[in-house]
Design an enzyme around this catalytic site. Structure first.
Site, short mmCIF file in Angstrom:
data_model
loop_
_atom_site.label_atom_id
_atom_site.label_comp_id
_atom_site.label_asym_id
_atom_site.label_seq_id
_atom_site.Cartn_x
_atom_site.Cartn_y
_atom_site.Cartn_z
N ASN A 10 0.86 -1.18 0.00
CA ASN A 10 0.00 0.00 0.00
C ASN A 10 0.90 1.24 0.00
OD1 ASN A 10 -1.85 2.01 0.42
ND2 ASN A 10 -2.50 1.33 2.45
N TRP A 11 0.97 1.89 -1.17
CA TRP A 11 1.87 3.04 -1.30
C TRP A 11 1.20 4.35 -0.89
CZ3 TRP A 11 4.14 1.09 -6.63
CH2 TRP A 11 5.01 0.03 -6.36
N LYS A 12 -0.02 4.27 -0.42
CA LYS A 12 -0.72 5.43 0.15
C LYS A 12 -0.53 6.68 -0.72
CE LYS A 12 -0.40 3.27 4.65
NZ LYS A 12 -0.37 3.39 6.11
N HIS A 95 -9.76 1.05 4.73
CA HIS A 95 -8.50 1.25 5.48
C HIS A 95 -8.77 2.24 6.61
CE1 HIS A 95 -4.44 2.50 6.47
NE2 HIS A 95 -4.02 1.39 5.89
N GLU A 167 -5.81 -5.05 10.71
CA GLU A 167 -4.87 -3.94 10.86
C GLU A 167 -5.22 -3.17 12.13
OE1 GLU A 167 -2.83 -2.97 6.92
OE2 GLU A 167 -4.35 -1.47 7.33
N GLY A 173 2.04 2.40 11.22
CA GLY A 173 2.98 3.51 11.36
C GLY A 173 3.68 3.51 12.71
N SER A 213 3.09 -2.05 10.47
CA SER A 213 4.54 -2.05 10.76
C SER A 213 5.23 -3.37 10.40
CB SER A 213 4.79 -1.68 12.23
OG SER A 213 4.21 -0.42 12.50
N GLY A 234 2.77 -1.29 4.46
CA GLY A 234 2.81 0.14 4.14
C GLY A 234 4.24 0.59 3.87
P1 PGA Z 1 2.67 0.48 7.84
O1 PGA Z 1 1.21 0.64 7.19
O2 PGA Z 1 3.23 -0.82 7.33
O3 PGA Z 1 3.42 1.66 7.37
O4 PGA Z 1 2.47 0.45 9.34
C1 PGA Z 1 0.37 -0.46 7.10
C2 PGA Z 1 -0.96 -0.08 6.51
O5 PGA Z 1 -1.44 1.04 6.73
O6 PGA Z 1 -1.56 -0.90 5.79
#
Ligand code: PGA
Length: 258
Positions: A10-12, A95, A167, A173, A213, A234
């Site tokens: 997920n590149w947000k 999400h 999640e 994060g 994470s 992420g």
């Molecule tokens: P992260 O994000 O790996 O940076 O914690 C995960 C996500 O939001 O799917």
């Protein structure tokens, strides 16, 4: 037939079109082709079209990070699943960042899930509790409400390919993922909800991912948890070496579980 494990990047809202293209080219070269792992990339809407021309289609599939639940019409700024279906196989739905910053309600997420299925796109439904909900012992209730509402318009046939991602919001994060024991309990509960709604066969056909994470060093520990079929990644997916190591970790864990 056993479905492959699933690793989703997920590149947000991190990369522009150019940076996305650079990352895709590095991933094309670096990521090996594993038969037991399906790798899905979720770039921003802007990059979906260029990425679809650039990816090695033997190694990667594409996901949208969201979508609007109407199929077409006067909805300025929106992108529908009927528009996305030409480009993606998957879509991330619900999400926690969508729920939190864009006010997505349980009902809206239910409608998005239906729209996805109606358009032949496999939904990756994200569920998870906040820190406060966990502290107040509400985790089970929250997961129950998120799952039951989201799936309420779908038949057991519709959910055959469904992907659910656990999640926990407090682990996104963060410095490290949730502990295996915590993930284990949540995944058990998630699978139990699906079994209650649709029966054993449907439950065994869905895939459940963990997200929050994820880093290469944690992959083996997470993938050992019963009922886990992959990861939603992420930050670590923005680094082609780390992401490739995560994919290899998932591949190896699949081999040792065979
Ligand atoms: P992260 O994000 O790996 O940076 O914690 C995960 C996500 O939001 O799917």
């Amino acid at each position: 037939m056993k479905k492959p494990q699933l690793v989703v990047a997920n590149w947000k809202m991190y990369l522009n079109i150019h940076d996305t293209s650079v990352l895709v080219n590095r991933l094309n070269k670096k990521v090996p082709l594993y038969r037991n792992v399906e790798v899905v990339l979720a770039p921003s809407y802007l990059s979906l079209q260029p990425v679809s021309m650039e990816i090695d289609h033997r190694k990667f599939r594409l996901a949208a990070q969201d979508g609007y639940f109407k199929d077409e019409g006067a909805y300025t700024g929106a992108i529908s699943f009927s528009q996305l279906r030409e480009l993606v196989n998957y879509a991330i739905i619900g999400h926690s960042e969508r729920r939190r910053y864009f006010g997505e309600s349980l009902d809206e997420i239910r409608d998005k899930l239906s729209a996805c299925v109606r358009n032949g796109i496999t939904p990756i439904l994200c569920v998870g509790e906040t820190k406060q909900e966990r502290t107040q012992n509400e985790t089970k209730q929250v997961l129950h409400d998120q799952i039951v509402t989201a799936l309420s318009d779908l038949t057991s046939e519709d959910i055959e390919n469904l992907v659910l991602a656990y999640e926990p919001v407090w682990a996104i994060g963060a410095d490290e993922p949730a502990k295996p024991d915590t993930i284990d309990k949540a995944v058990d509960w998630i699978r139990y909800q699906v079994r209650e709604l649709y029966g054993q066969k449907a439950e065994s056909s869905i895939r459940v991912l963990y997200g929050g994470s994820d880093e290469p060093e944690y992959v083996a520990g997470i993938m050992e948890i019963p009922g886990i079929n992959g990861l939603l990644v992420g930050r670590a997916s923005l680094n082609f070496e780390e992401f490739s190591d995560i994919i290899t970790g998932v591949h190896l864990s699949g081999l040792s579980n065979e």
